[in-house]
Design a protein around this motif. Structure first.
Motif, PDB file in Angstrom:
ATOM      1  N   VAL A 218       0.831  -1.200   0.000  1.00  0.00           N
ATOM      2  CA  VAL A 218       0.000   0.000   0.000  1.00  0.00           C
ATOM      3  C   VAL A 218       0.868   1.253   0.000  1.00  0.00           C
ATOM      4  N   VAL A 219       0.425   2.253  -0.749  1.00  0.00           N
ATOM      5  CA  VAL A 219       0.950   3.611  -0.674  1.00  0.00           C
ATOM      6  C   VAL A 219      -0.091   4.440   0.072  1.00  0.00           C
ATOM      7  N   ARG A 220       0.275   4.936   1.238  1.00  0.00           N
ATOM      8  CA  ARG A 220      -0.628   5.788   2.015  1.00  0.00           C
ATOM      9  C   ARG A 220      -0.169   7.227   1.829  1.00  0.00           C
ATOM     10  N   PHE A 221      -0.972   8.001   1.117  1.00  0.00           N
ATOM     11  CA  PHE A 221      -0.524   9.359   0.811  1.00  0.00           C
ATOM     12  C   PHE A 221      -1.200  10.405   1.691  1.00  0.00           C
ATOM     13  N   GLU A 222      -1.909   9.947   2.715  1.00  0.00           N
ATOM     14  CA  GLU A 222      -2.373  10.802   3.813  1.00  0.00           C
ATOM     15  C   GLU A 222      -1.689  10.299   5.073  1.00  0.00           C
ATOM     16  N   TYR A 223      -0.923  11.150   5.704  1.00  0.00           N
ATOM     17  CA  TYR A 223       0.006  10.661   6.719  1.00  0.00           C
ATOM     18  C   TYR A 223      -0.619  10.478   8.100  1.00  0.00           C
ATOM     19  N   GLU A 224      -1.652  11.230   8.422  1.00  0.00           N
ATOM     20  CA  GLU A 224      -2.193  11.178   9.790  1.00  0.00           C
ATOM     21  C   GLU A 224      -3.696  10.959   9.757  1.00  0.00           C
ATOM     22  N   ARG A 225      -4.157   9.980  10.539  1.00  0.00           N
ATOM     23  CA  ARG A 225      -5.585   9.760  10.756  1.00  0.00           C
ATOM     24  C   ARG A 225      -5.777   9.274  12.177  1.00  0.00           C
ATOM     25  N   GLY A 226      -6.793   9.794  12.839  1.00  0.00           N
ATOM     26  CA  GLY A 226      -7.142   9.308  14.168  1.00  0.00           C
ATOM     27  C   GLY A 226      -6.053   9.476  15.195  1.00  0.00           C
ATOM     28  N   GLY A 227      -5.202  10.491  15.021  1.00  0.00           N
ATOM     29  CA  GLY A 227      -4.151  10.738  16.000  1.00  0.00           C
ATOM     30  C   GLY A 227      -2.888   9.932  15.788  1.00  0.00           C
ATOM     31  N   PHE A 228      -2.836   9.116  14.741  1.00  0.00           N
ATOM     32  CA  PHE A 228      -1.640   8.318  14.459  1.00  0.00           C
ATOM     33  C   PHE A 228      -0.984   8.840  13.194  1.00  0.00           C
ATOM     34  N   THR A 229       0.311   9.144  13.279  1.00  0.00           N
ATOM     35  CA  THR A 229       1.076   9.612  12.127  1.00  0.00           C
ATOM     36  C   THR A 229       1.946   8.480  11.595  1.00  0.00           C
ATOM     37  N   TYR A 236       5.306   4.747   1.500  1.00  0.00           N
ATOM     38  CA  TYR A 236       5.496   4.421   0.079  1.00  0.00           C
ATOM     39  C   TYR A 236       6.175   3.065  -0.092  1.00  0.00           C
ATOM     40  N   MET A 237       5.767   2.103   0.731  1.00  0.00           N
ATOM     41  CA  MET A 237       6.315   0.742   0.645  1.00  0.00           C
ATOM     42  C   MET A 237       7.835   0.741   0.782  1.00  0.00           C
ATOM     43  N   GLY A 238       8.334   1.588   1.682  1.00  0.00           N
ATOM     44  CA  GLY A 238       9.763   1.664   1.926  1.00  0.00           C
ATOM     45  C   GLY A 238      10.533   2.445   0.892  1.00  0.00           C
ATOM     46  N   LYS A 239       9.835   3.077  -0.063  1.00  0.00           N
ATOM     47  CA  LYS A 239      10.482   3.865  -1.123  1.00  0.00           C
ATOM     48  C   LYS A 239      10.212   5.345  -0.865  1.00  0.00           C
ATOM     49  N   ASP A 240      10.378   6.186  -1.923  1.00  0.00           N
ATOM     50  CA  ASP A 240      10.153   7.620  -1.755  1.00  0.00           C
ATOM     51  C   ASP A 240       8.871   8.051  -2.467  1.00  0.00           C
ATOM     52  N   LEU A 241       8.547   9.335  -2.356  1.00  0.00           N
ATOM     53  CA  LEU A 241       7.306   9.853  -2.914  1.00  0.00           C
ATOM     54  C   LEU A 241       7.236   9.663  -4.423  1.00  0.00           C
ATOM     55  N   ASP A 242       8.327   9.907  -5.137  1.00  0.00           N
ATOM     56  CA  ASP A 242       8.292   9.750  -6.588  1.00  0.00           C
ATOM     57  C   ASP A 242       7.961   8.312  -6.983  1.00  0.00           C
ATOM     58  N   PHE A 243       8.497   7.371  -6.237  1.00  0.00           N
ATOM     59  CA  PHE A 243       8.147   5.969  -6.488  1.00  0.00           C
ATOM     60  C   PHE A 243       6.667   5.752  -6.217  1.00  0.00           C
TER      61      PHE A 243
END
Length: 358
Positions: A218-229, A236-243
């Motif tokens: 999974v790529v999660r492109f929203e970093y914070e939900r429900g108080g968890f960051t 990005y599955m251990g990669k960077d944003l461009d990936f």
């Protein structure tokens, strides 16, 4: 159960830690006295897939275990490996080995989930060295009473350019991201298919069955939900944003593209019916059926499947084996089970979730 070869394998609850809140309804189903939402909003069913969770979690988290009559608890994956052709079928094993290729979950959301996207199988094989992506399907079971307009997001309906999306993610402009979607209304009984590459988010207050390719990519492109960051390595599955951006399908998708229209497969002598919810005309990743039983039926299927009770109660019989069925019961029916007889006095509704057909 005794011995090591079972036509039908019932499963106990297998709750899995996730980065969003939920699970109160699952607590209630399990008889927890003080049911509450928390960090275990999913129950993974018949799973041979390990959860991709933080390092402090068990490496076996997500894997289903089978309780034998002796009291011994064994991994389902180990049991399957003892006789793969019996459990999964020869044609499946010839193509995929002991990999079931599907993952089934009960999912109970208290909040909207992170905006996320999963890779297609072709992308995973090319860039991650994995032979499957994560196309997924939803069957809506119930909606919490306090949620008046339940919904999912799936799209985009108004896709940004790659450069716009990158900027929105970098500054976490969630309002801009959300404005790229239409809310897709949902109700109990609805069925949706979300192909790999399509960004999406499940709305709050929905209990559903989720059927997917057997991965936790999974790529999660929203970093914070429900108080968890989310930590960076979980975005990005251990990669960077461009990936991560290369996973997205940025073509506009109408909301109607994700709905599945069930159709009748067969009618039994007692008036019972079986419907195809998702077939090979929509995806080659898995098959979903539902069976509504009036009194009793005898049937066999081509290959293994996971059966979930969505309504009513009854009895499942295979040879001399008898399994009581109650709401939310779950079991694996082996490919080698042969004929299965299902009986009910007051009606029974089942989901039958199977691996790929080819």
């Amino acid at each position: 159960m005794s011995g090591r070869k079972f036509s039908v394998i019932p499963f106990e609850a297998n709750r899995v830690w996730r980065s969003y809140l939920g699970g109160k309804l699952l607590d209630t189903l399990e008889g927890v006295k003080e049911a509450a939402d928390g960090s275990f909003p999913e129950d993974w069913i018949g799973s041979v897939t390990a959860a991709n969770n933080p390092d402090n979690r068990s490496p076996e988290e997500g894997l289903s275990r089978v309780r034998l009559e002796s009291g011994e608890s064994v991994l389902l994956a180990d049991l399957i490996s003892e006789d793969p052709e019996f459990y999964l079928g020869k044609s499946h094993v010839d193509r995929f080995g002991t990999d079931m290729r599907i993952l089934v979950k009960y999912l109970d959301s208290a909040i909207r989930l992170h905006f996320q996207v999963h890779p297609r199988a072709e992308f995973s094989e090319r860039h991650l060295g994995v032979s499957k992506g994560k196309t997924e399907a939803y069957v809506i079971l119930s909606v919490r009473d306090d949620v008046k307009e339940p919904y999912i997001y799936a799209g985009f309906q108004r896709p940004p350019s790659r450069e716009e999306l990158k900027r929105w993610i970098e500054v976490q402009d969630i309002a801009a991201i959300e404005a790229s979607f239409d809310k897709i209304p949902v109700k109990v009984g609805d069925v949706f298919l979300i192909p790999g590459g399509c960004p999406h988010a499940l709305g709050e207050g929905i209990l559903m069955v989720e059927l997917m390719e057997a991965s936790d990519l999974v790529v999660r492109f929203e970093y914070e939900r429900g108080g968890f960051t989310l930590p960076e390595e979980s975005r990005y599955m251990g990669k960077d944003l461009d990936f991560g951006l290369s996973v997205f399908d940025l073509e506009a998708k109408p909301a109607s593209a994700f709905r599945c229209e069930p159709r009748e497969l067969r009618r039994f002598d007692d008036g019972s019916t079986q419907r195809l919810l998702i077939g090979t005309d929509r995806t080659n990743c898995f098959v979903a059926r539902s069976t509504c039983i009036e009194k009793s039926i005898t049937k066999s299927e081509n290959g293994f499947y996971i059966v979930l009770v969505t309504k009513g109660s009854g009895i499942l019989r295979v040879g001399e084996l008898t399994l009581a069925l109650e709401p939310f019961s779950r079991a694996l029916v082996a490919a080698g089970a042969g004929e299965v007889r299902i009986e009910t006095e007051d009606g029974l509704e089942l989901l039958e979730l199977a691996g790929p057909r080819f």
